[in-house]
Design an enzyme around this catalytic site. Structure first.
Site, short mmCIF file in Angstrom:
data_model
loop_
_atom_site.label_atom_id
_atom_site.label_comp_id
_atom_site.label_asym_id
_atom_site.label_seq_id
_atom_site.Cartn_x
_atom_site.Cartn_y
_atom_site.Cartn_z
N HIS A 175 0.58 -0.90 0.11
CA HIS A 175 0.39 0.02 -0.39
C HIS A 175 0.84 1.41 -0.47
O HIS A 175 0.30 2.31 -0.75
CB HIS A 175 -0.99 -0.08 1.28
CG HIS A 175 -0.56 0.34 2.66
ND1 HIS A 175 -0.02 -0.27 3.15
CD2 HIS A 175 -0.52 1.94 3.11
CE1 HIS A 175 0.90 0.20 4.36
NE2 HIS A 175 -0.16 1.14 4.19
N LYS A 179 0.65 5.61 -1.67
CA LYS A 179 0.50 6.79 -1.10
C LYS A 179 0.66 7.89 -2.05
O LYS A 179 1.53 8.02 -2.95
CB LYS A 179 1.49 7.06 0.02
CG LYS A 179 1.11 6.01 0.77
CD LYS A 179 1.57 6.13 2.38
CE LYS A 179 1.37 5.12 3.17
NZ LYS A 179 -0.04 5.13 4.37
N ASP A 232 7.69 -7.31 8.17
CA ASP A 232 6.65 -6.42 8.31
C ASP A 232 6.52 -5.10 7.87
O ASP A 232 5.43 -4.87 7.09
CB ASP A 232 6.87 -5.81 9.39
CG ASP A 232 4.91 -5.49 9.56
OD1 ASP A 232 3.78 -6.10 9.33
OD2 ASP A 232 4.26 -4.53 10.16
N HIS A 237 7.55 -1.79 2.89
CA HIS A 237 7.22 -0.81 2.23
C HIS A 237 8.72 0.43 2.36
O HIS A 237 8.91 0.61 1.40
CB HIS A 237 6.82 -0.20 3.14
CG HIS A 237 5.26 -1.02 4.27
ND1 HIS A 237 4.57 -1.41 2.80
CD2 HIS A 237 4.81 -1.29 4.90
CE1 HIS A 237 3.74 -1.81 3.36
NE2 HIS A 237 3.59 -1.83 4.71
C1 BG6 Z 1 1.44 -2.37 7.48
C2 BG6 Z 1 1.75 -3.13 8.78
O1 BG6 Z 1 1.03 -2.96 6.30
O2 BG6 Z 1 1.74 -0.69 7.49
C3 BG6 Z 1 1.51 -1.84 9.55
O3 BG6 Z 1 1.91 -4.42 8.57
C4 BG6 Z 1 1.65 -0.77 9.64
O4 BG6 Z 1 2.38 -2.91 10.56
C5 BG6 Z 1 1.14 -0.39 8.36
O5 BG6 Z 1 1.70 -0.25 10.86
C6 BG6 Z 1 1.49 0.85 8.16
O6 BG6 Z 1 0.91 1.65 7.56
P1 BG6 Z 1 0.69 3.36 7.09
O7 BG6 Z 1 -0.34 3.62 5.94
O8 BG6 Z 1 -0.03 3.80 8.40
O9 BG6 Z 1 1.62 4.00 7.13
#
Ligand code: BG6
Length: 489
Positions: A175, A179, A232, A237
């Site tokens: 995801h 952004k 994670d 990310h």
């Molecule tokens: C998720 C993780 O992929 O991303 C979580 O599993 C984390 O642990 C989250 O809190 C953070 O996403 P964002 O968009 O809130 O920064």
């Protein structure tokens, strides 16, 4: 581009992701009139709910995640008309005909199977979809992270899902790529000529990428305890952000043009030597402390925690990219839970002046560019300017671009954009199988090293920036994390 009609099937449809993110995202798109009138969302789960019972669950758990200013009950009711629920045991093929009955048999209706389930179910679900005759050429499958827990399991997922769906039908979601600011990073780098000549080892000293969260693990202990910060956040990310920052200009924005360049970055990451594993990777675990003035327990004292857990809630890594463009430029990546602040940013620091013509001995800060993803989206370019008045004194000044202020149009959440892309069949923002494997390949030696190591993760107090060893990691190169270099307020 208008969407074709679709049936979106959410496996894990009664779960946390569906309620917090996916259904609110689809409501927002519906509200924006982006969905075809007859498009439907079919949630699938083990709970033996009737449609009415399921709708009560949606009212209680999804509706509160819609921003107040976006909520209108007429539109909400219209959205709810699209929803349906099917009780299905993902691993029991005999329960799939109930789903088949709900799907439209029409090749112009796009079918999307969104697997918001543990990865151990991905292959089973795909096989069962195939046996039930549901994996048709107009189908797509979306895989939520975690996409495996090491290289072998990621390869297995790729192979097994790949036996049912072709690569162009598989959407591996991260995801962060949805952004707004990540997209803006592409615009900044490839929509301007200014930065490209400077975007290289000759002018850039180092890059820092931080995703810090004040949140703890909340009610996700079962998942988090087996994952940790590396699986994670870092493997996906942080590495995806690194790819966008470091990749060569792709020839176009077509999916494979972009993904080829990201893959090259992942493959050029310098492999960890035994010495680098000890010195360039830091893992930590939070203890009790204060976050935003509130006392919080340590990780080992959270609900359902293992009191001797060795799972890391913080990781910092010094990465290097072995290419002509980036040789010798350190990329410091860091993420953690229960940190001092919640933010996600990329800091690109330029080199010191080659020669100063000013008498001023100190205070000539090198330029830097900060790309902020969270909480407020924007860009900040730090320059030197003369202070007004007599004499030639220079002072750092900030050029700010606040995206919210500049573009008053409503923003789209990452999941809204990514779901639309799936429905359009647009793969640019999704990981290809070889990218996923290359990312695991790079982090796997760290996982193996930690498994063999006797030491526990280094404790850090909740509400801080992680263990002091993370400052030492960057300090050894004569540098500081951004917050350490800011003047105290
Ligand atoms: C998720 C993780 O992929 O991303 C979580 O599993 C984390 O642990 C989250 O809190 C953070 O996403 P964002 O968009 O809130 O920064």
């Amino acid at each position: 581009m208008a969407l074709s009609d679709f049936d979106l099937v959410l496996f894990g449809g009664g779960g946390d992701l569906a309620m917090r993110k996916l259904l609110p995202a689809m409501y927002n798109r519906d509200r924006a009139q982006a969905l075809p009138a007859t498009a439907r969302i079919i949630c699938v789960g083990r709970q033996p709910w009737s449609r009415e019972e399921f709708m009560r669950v949606v009212e209680e758990n999804a509706k509160p995640h819609i921003a107040e200013k976006m909520f209108e009950s007429v539109l909400w009711n219209r959205f709810c008309e699209r929803l349906d629920y099917v009780t299905l045991d993902a691993s029991d093929a005999s329960t799939y005909p109930a789903l088949a009955e709900k799907l439209r048999i029409d090749s112009i209706v796009t079918r999307v199977f969104y697997l918001a389930t543990p990865p151990s179910l991905f292959a089973t679900i795909c096989n069962n979809l195939a046996s039930a005759g549901l994996a048709t050429s107009n189908s797509r499958v979306v895989l939520e992270k975690p996409l495996g827990r090491d290289l072998a399991s990621a390869k297995q997922i790729n192979a097994e899902v790949g036996r049912v769906f072709s690569e162009s039908q598989i959407f591996r979601i991260d995801h962060y790529l949805g952004k707004e600011t990540v997209q803006n990073l592409l615009a900044l780098r490839f929509g301007n000529v200014l930065f490209e000549p400077l975007w290289r080892r000759e002018w850039i000293s180092d890059v820092q990428i931080t995703i810090a969260e004040q949140l703890g693990v909340g009610n996700r202990m079962n998942y988090y305890e087996t994952a940790g910060a590396l699986r994670d956040m870092l493997q996906n990310h942080l590495l995806q952000l690194l790819c966008i920052v470091a990749m060569e200009p792709p020839v176009s924005s077509a999916a494979d043009a972009v993904r080829d360049e990201k893959l090259k970055v992942l493959r050029s990451l310098k492999r960890f030597t035994p010495q680098a594993l000890t010195h360039n990777v830091i893992r930590g675990q939070y203890r009790s402390g204060h976050v935003g003035g509130v006392a919080v327990p340590g990780y080992r004292k959270e609900q359902d925690a293992n009191p001797t857990s060795r799972t890391e809630t913080f990781v910092a890594v010094k990465a290097e990219i072995d290419t002509w463009r980036w040789a010798g430029v350190p990329f410091y990546l860091r993420t953690g839970k229960r940190m001092a602040d919640s933010l996600a940013e990329v800091v690109v620091r330029f080199k010191q002046l080659p020669h100063s013509i000013f008498p001023q001995a100190s205070g000539l800060a090198p330029n830097s560019l900060i790309i902020r993803l969270q909480p407020d989206e924007g860009l900040q370019l730090n320059l030197m300017a003369k202070t007004p008045g007599d004499g030639m004194r220079l002072k750092p000044v900030e050029l700010e671009l606040d995206f919210r202020e500049t573009f008053k149009t409503p923003r789209m959440e990452a999941y809204e954009r990514l779901l639309l892309d799936v429905l359009r069949g647009q793969l640019t923002l999704f990981m290809r199988s070889d990218e996923l494997e290359a990312a695991w390949e790079w982090v796997e030696p760290v996982l193996k090293h930690w498994e063999a190591e006797e030491d526990d993760p280094i404790p850090y107090a909740a509400g801080t920036w992680g263990p002091a060893a993370a400052s030492a990691l960057i300090g050894r190169d004569g540098l500081q994390w951004r917050e350490e270099s800011l003047p105290e307020l």
